[in-house]
Motif scaffolding. Sequence first.
Motif, mmCIF file in Angstrom:
data_model
loop_
_atom_site.group_PDB
_atom_site.id
_atom_site.type_symbol
_atom_site.label_atom_id
_atom_site.label_comp_id
_atom_site.label_asym_id
_atom_site.label_seq_id
_atom_site.Cartn_x
_atom_site.Cartn_y
_atom_site.Cartn_z
ATOM 1 N N PRO A 1 -10.245 43.648 -78.016
ATOM 2 C CA PRO A 1 -11.819 44.512 -77.678
ATOM 3 C C PRO A 1 -11.292 45.904 -78.000
ATOM 4 C CG PRO A 1 -11.690 42.742 -75.943
ATOM 5 C CD PRO A 1 -10.332 42.853 -76.682
ATOM 6 N N GLY A 2 -10.387 46.335 -77.560
ATOM 7 C CA GLY A 2 -9.862 47.696 -77.585
ATOM 8 C C GLY A 2 -9.483 48.254 -79.198
ATOM 9 N N GLY A 3 -9.036 47.281 -79.895
ATOM 10 C CA GLY A 3 -8.549 47.332 -81.091
ATOM 11 C C GLY A 3 -9.713 47.282 -82.314
ATOM 12 N N LYS A 4 -10.765 46.767 -81.858
ATOM 13 C CA LYS A 4 -11.768 46.899 -82.792
ATOM 14 C C LYS A 4 -12.168 48.027 -83.584
ATOM 15 C CE LYS A 4 -14.138 43.006 -80.973
ATOM 16 N NZ LYS A 4 -15.546 42.507 -80.285
ATOM 17 N N PRO A 5 -12.201 49.166 -82.960
ATOM 18 C CA PRO A 5 -12.777 50.466 -83.934
ATOM 19 C C PRO A 5 -11.624 50.705 -85.094
ATOM 20 C CG PRO A 5 -13.230 50.908 -81.666
ATOM 21 C CD PRO A 5 -12.325 49.568 -81.523
ATOM 22 N N VAL A 6 -10.333 50.511 -84.540
ATOM 23 C CA VAL A 6 -9.205 50.718 -85.629
ATOM 24 C C VAL A 6 -9.279 49.678 -86.643
ATOM 25 C CG1 VAL A 6 -6.611 50.959 -85.971
ATOM 26 C CG2 VAL A 6 -7.685 52.007 -84.026
ATOM 27 N N PHE A 7 -9.380 48.515 -86.255
ATOM 28 C CA PHE A 7 -9.751 47.236 -86.971
ATOM 29 C C PHE A 7 -10.715 47.550 -88.192
ATOM 30 C CE2 PHE A 7 -11.852 43.250 -88.189
ATOM 31 C CZ PHE A 7 -10.907 42.650 -89.125
ATOM 32 N N TYR A 8 -12.040 47.845 -87.662
ATOM 33 C CA TYR A 8 -13.075 48.044 -88.359
ATOM 34 C C TYR A 8 -12.820 48.856 -89.434
ATOM 35 C CZ TYR A 8 -16.080 45.070 -85.207
ATOM 36 O OH TYR A 8 -16.571 44.149 -84.576
ATOM 37 N N GLN A 9 -12.258 49.909 -88.945
ATOM 38 C CA GLN A 9 -11.844 51.270 -90.038
ATOM 39 C C GLN A 9 -10.928 50.686 -91.137
ATOM 40 O OE1 GLN A 9 -9.967 54.708 -88.191
ATOM 41 N NE2 GLN A 9 -10.706 56.038 -90.194
ATOM 42 N N VAL B 1 -16.783 36.914 -84.216
ATOM 43 C CA VAL B 1 -17.088 35.920 -83.815
ATOM 44 C C VAL B 1 -16.942 35.573 -82.700
ATOM 45 C CG1 VAL B 1 -17.606 35.001 -86.311
ATOM 46 C CG2 VAL B 1 -15.309 34.809 -84.970
ATOM 47 N N THR B 2 -17.305 34.382 -82.036
ATOM 48 C CA THR B 2 -16.813 34.078 -80.649
ATOM 49 C C THR B 2 -15.833 32.964 -80.679
ATOM 50 O OG1 THR B 2 -18.587 31.944 -80.734
ATOM 51 C CG2 THR B 2 -19.345 34.009 -79.781
ATOM 52 N N GLY B 3 -15.061 32.549 -79.745
ATOM 53 C CA GLY B 3 -14.051 31.695 -79.797
ATOM 54 C C GLY B 3 -12.607 32.622 -79.661
ATOM 55 N N LYS B 4 -11.643 31.776 -79.669
ATOM 56 C CA LYS B 4 -10.201 32.410 -79.759
ATOM 57 C C LYS B 4 -9.976 33.183 -80.364
ATOM 58 C CE LYS B 4 -5.439 30.846 -80.290
ATOM 59 N NZ LYS B 4 -4.437 29.822 -80.855
ATOM 60 N N PHE B 5 -10.636 33.363 -81.776
ATOM 61 C CA PHE B 5 -10.488 34.203 -82.435
ATOM 62 C C PHE B 5 -11.446 35.072 -82.740
ATOM 63 C CE2 PHE B 5 -7.459 31.086 -84.340
ATOM 64 C CZ PHE B 5 -6.370 31.550 -84.448
ATOM 65 N N SER B 6 -11.330 36.484 -82.702
ATOM 66 C CA SER B 6 -12.726 37.457 -82.718
ATOM 67 C C SER B 6 -13.111 37.758 -84.049
ATOM 68 C CB SER B 6 -12.103 38.517 -81.999
ATOM 69 O OG SER B 6 -11.055 39.227 -82.367
ATOM 70 N N MET B 7 -12.698 37.520 -85.278
ATOM 71 C CA MET B 7 -13.106 37.995 -86.414
ATOM 72 C C MET B 7 -12.688 36.827 -87.352
ATOM 73 S SD MET B 7 -13.939 41.152 -86.210
ATOM 74 C CE MET B 7 -13.622 42.038 -84.719
ATOM 75 N N LEU B 8 -13.556 36.748 -88.403
ATOM 76 C CA LEU B 8 -13.645 35.737 -89.295
ATOM 77 C C LEU B 8 -13.551 36.461 -90.475
ATOM 78 C CD1 LEU B 8 -13.433 32.897 -90.530
ATOM 79 C CD2 LEU B 8 -16.111 32.683 -90.255
ATOM 80 N N GLN C 1 -1.355 40.454 -89.384
ATOM 81 C CA GLN C 1 -0.452 40.120 -88.260
ATOM 82 C C GLN C 1 0.213 41.122 -87.632
ATOM 83 O OE1 GLN C 1 1.562 36.754 -90.195
ATOM 84 N NE2 GLN C 1 0.224 35.412 -89.524
ATOM 85 N N LYS C 2 0.955 42.014 -88.507
ATOM 86 C CA LYS C 2 1.712 43.400 -88.102
ATOM 87 C C LYS C 2 0.719 44.156 -87.524
ATOM 88 C CE LYS C 2 5.150 46.574 -89.946
ATOM 89 N NZ LYS C 2 5.756 47.050 -91.040
ATOM 90 N N ARG C 3 -0.333 44.365 -88.005
ATOM 91 C CA ARG C 3 -1.145 45.492 -87.356
ATOM 92 C C ARG C 3 -2.082 45.077 -86.405
ATOM 93 N NH1 ARG C 3 -3.630 49.724 -91.671
ATOM 94 N NH2 ARG C 3 -4.112 50.665 -89.633
ATOM 95 N N PHE C 4 -2.570 44.098 -86.336
ATOM 96 C CA PHE C 4 -3.559 43.474 -85.220
ATOM 97 C C PHE C 4 -3.406 42.181 -84.439
ATOM 98 C CE2 PHE C 4 -5.544 45.880 -88.858
ATOM 99 C CZ PHE C 4 -5.967 47.027 -88.419
#
Length: 149
Positions: free
Chosen positions: A76-84, A98-105, A124-127
């Motif tokens: 959850p804390g990594g979402k802003p950097v990921f979205y950018q 999304v819901t489930g084990k993985f948060s992004m599709l 994988q390296k960054r997130f």
Amino acid sequence: MDKLDRTDIKLIKLLQDNARYSLKYLAEQVCLSTPAVSSRIDKLEKNGYIKGYTAVIDRNALGFSITAFINLEVPPGGKPVFYQFISTCPNVIECNCVTGKFSMLIKVAFRSTMELDGFIGQLQKRFGTTETQIVFSTAVEPRGIDPAL
């Protein structure tokens, strides 16, 4: 937002089928004048029912023959950097939280599996952890929604 009437719903359906229909054609289909149809479309845009217009491109014809869905675990804390980051990736067609084990599709298109592999390595390296499905065929292409449902 204003409530949609039958004419608005028909206009939305028609524009989803072909956003390049002429105002004259649309007016004929909904039995209104061209200025009345233009006014209704402006109102649909202003009220957020129509967000924009786009062309449907054949990715294969452009050499992007690899389509894949990547599931990505992002804390959850990594979402802003990921979205950018993800908003700057030109091969990303769509990204959903999304819901489930993985948060992004993430839906992507690449010219080769090597390019796809390099992108997955970056993620994988960054997130975090990924799981990827490569598309063999598409039974239903992206399409509009019936606003009357």
